[in-house]
Design a protein around this motif. Structure first.
Motif, short mmCIF file in Angstrom:
data_model
loop_
_atom_site.label_atom_id
_atom_site.label_comp_id
_atom_site.label_asym_id
_atom_site.label_seq_id
_atom_site.Cartn_x
_atom_site.Cartn_y
_atom_site.Cartn_z
N PHE A 3 0.81 -1.11 0.03
CA PHE A 3 -0.02 0.03 -0.06
C PHE A 3 0.75 1.34 -0.08
CE2 PHE A 3 -2.32 3.28 2.07
CZ PHE A 3 -3.64 3.14 1.28
N ALA A 4 1.91 1.40 0.98
CA ALA A 4 2.49 2.48 0.92
C ALA A 4 3.69 2.67 -0.43
CB ALA A 4 3.61 2.43 2.40
N ALA A 5 4.26 1.56 -0.79
CA ALA A 5 5.10 1.78 -2.11
C ALA A 5 4.24 2.32 -3.28
CB ALA A 5 5.55 0.05 -2.23
N ALA A 6 2.92 1.77 -3.37
CA ALA A 6 2.21 1.89 -4.53
C ALA A 6 1.85 3.59 -4.52
CB ALA A 6 0.70 1.15 -4.47
N ARG A 7 1.86 4.19 -3.30
CA ARG A 7 1.59 5.47 -3.23
C ARG A 7 2.89 6.51 -3.08
NH1 ARG A 7 -2.06 2.17 -2.17
NH2 ARG A 7 -4.17 2.46 -2.50
N GLU A 8 4.01 5.81 -3.08
CA GLU A 8 5.37 6.34 -2.73
C GLU A 8 5.29 7.06 -1.31
OE1 GLU A 8 6.71 8.74 -6.05
OE2 GLU A 8 5.57 7.64 -7.59
N TRP A 9 4.70 6.35 -0.36
CA TRP A 9 4.83 7.26 1.05
C TRP A 9 6.05 6.74 1.66
CZ3 TRP A 9 -1.07 6.22 2.78
CH2 TRP A 9 -1.91 7.06 1.90
N GLU A 10 6.78 5.63 1.30
CA GLU A 10 7.98 5.20 2.00
C GLU A 10 9.02 6.29 2.63
OE1 GLU A 10 7.67 3.86 -1.37
OE2 GLU A 10 8.11 1.92 -1.19
N PRO A 11 9.03 7.40 1.80
CA PRO A 11 9.99 8.30 2.33
C PRO A 11 9.59 8.73 3.72
CG PRO A 11 9.64 8.85 0.13
CD PRO A 11 8.81 7.84 0.55
N PHE A 12 8.09 8.91 4.06
CA PHE A 12 7.40 9.35 5.06
C PHE A 12 7.74 8.45 6.26
CE2 PHE A 12 5.13 11.44 1.78
CZ PHE A 12 5.60 12.95 2.00
N HIS A 13 7.95 7.21 6.05
CA HIS A 13 7.97 6.06 7.12
C HIS A 13 9.17 5.74 7.92
CE1 HIS A 13 3.67 4.28 5.39
NE2 HIS A 13 3.69 5.72 5.83
N THR A 14 9.66 6.66 8.14
CA THR A 14 10.93 6.64 9.04
C THR A 14 10.48 5.96 10.49
OG1 THR A 14 10.91 8.90 10.03
CG2 THR A 14 11.85 8.85 7.99
N PRO A 15 11.56 5.50 11.19
CA PRO A 15 11.26 4.99 12.47
C PRO A 15 10.60 6.09 13.48
CG PRO A 15 13.26 4.13 11.79
CD PRO A 15 12.90 5.11 10.76
N LYS A 16 11.19 7.32 13.35
CA LYS A 16 10.94 8.33 14.27
C LYS A 16 9.33 8.79 13.84
CE LYS A 16 12.25 12.83 16.08
NZ LYS A 16 13.61 13.58 16.56
N ASN A 17 8.92 9.24 12.56
CA ASN A 17 7.74 9.43 12.37
C ASN A 17 6.59 8.42 12.66
OD1 ASN A 17 8.96 11.67 11.07
ND2 ASN A 17 8.48 11.51 8.81
N LEU A 18 7.21 7.04 12.42
CA LEU A 18 6.19 6.00 12.63
C LEU A 18 5.88 5.82 14.09
CD1 LEU A 18 7.39 3.36 9.97
CD2 LEU A 18 5.00 4.65 10.06
N ALA A 19 6.98 6.12 14.98
CA ALA A 19 6.91 5.89 16.59
C ALA A 19 5.60 7.27 16.88
CB ALA A 19 8.11 6.16 17.08
#
Lengths: 122, 122, 122, 122
Positions: free
Chosen positions: B15-31
């Motif tokens: 889901f994230a890959a298809a929407r190019e959201w990976e750059p937002f999914h850093t450990p700090k942001n996800l925490a």
């Protein structure tokens, strides 16, 4: 054999029952505890740069804390779900389906990374 | 067929890959996002009495919110674990074992419910 | 003489400057730290009954923790406001005025306590 | 004239009294609400890069949200303090004094910025 979420859930139920902790495990208390533990996970990252945060698991002491707080968050989430009768895997499957409709994949050529990620929470 | 945590994890990755959201999914942001969503789950309960909180799922609108926030918390927890390379089920299994040693079951006759639950977080 | 919020704010600025902690005090980090400390305050209450929670200050050890966490929350709130250039007292005054319009006082005889408090957050 | 924290506190007391909201304002509920609002403030920043976060107030819509959430956090902190009988300014003054002893200013020439900020929470 790898543990399953349901197997761990049952161990948590037995763990609390053996220690007579069920009276504390109300939905409201467990929602508060879940939030508190999520804060403890965030605490590990609060002063780290994005680069330090990405490398968090290369520091053994921080890596242990991360695994420990992940366990606490998951434990309280599972116990909360038990208390209110929600299946967390079914809830997540349903949410993914709703989000696939709410956030269609950009068409070929639409392209371009986002400046700010949209909020998938409803 | 019932979804598994690993199956849902893979759907979230796609889901994230298809929407190019990976750059937002850093450990700090996800925490941070995990903590925010845990707060949204708690928000449902903040003004409820213990009795109202226990009956939360009998109100259809609140029940939907509960399932939705549970899904968000679990989604960010799984995505956080993916980002840092932690297996959440293994982490919880290890924590349960540590807690079984830290909080032995009271012997027969020791009895008596606790006044305040000890903190199982380390 | 009683301390003022502005006087304490200046002491916090000097405290951080003397220890070269300013690079850590970004708006994002301070918002995370504020949330973490609010979680630590909530932790004191998570397993307490409403009655125990109301009597929290009669236990000296808990009373100390409460004052300590209140101080941490206020410190990070003030430091966050300094980092983004917001006057917290002016922000609260403006919010109270908005809420007085959004939630008019029930007329005489309208009466009756609410079952669930409306959410004053926007 | 600039508002004072005590003046705003009294307005919040009157606001809640006029709407018969006091029964909801228990210490436990207010600690939960404070944590929820701190999460809403953090939500504004969760996907922002450090650079975007630093410039948050240059976006009028985000700037409004920031001021609004700051107001909510401060309101619940003040109402919590009223409920438990704590003076937040005195608590912060005492904490600053403790921290000045716990974290002495590095001597001249000791120098060097920290890699990771120590945790000032106790």
């Amino acid at each position: 054999m790898a543990p399953t979420l349901e197997g761990l859930r049952q161990r948590l139920v037995e763990f609390a029952a053996a220690r007579e902790w069920e009276p504390f495990h109300t939905p409201k208390n467990l929602a508060a505890a879940l939030s508190v533990e999520a804060g403890e996970l965030l605490e590990i990252f609060q002063w780290l740069t994005p680069e330090q945060a990405t490398a968090v698991m290369s520091d053994p002491e921080r890596a242990h804390r991360v695994r420990d707080e992940v366990a606490d968050v998951l434990a309280y989430l599972v116990q909360f779900c038990t208390a209110v009768g929600v299946d967390p895997l079914a809830a997540l499957a349903a949410k993914i389906e709703r989000n696939e409709e709410r956030f269609p994949v950009p068409g070929a050529g639409a392209g371009g990374a986002l400046d700010v990620k949209p909020d998938v929470g409803e």
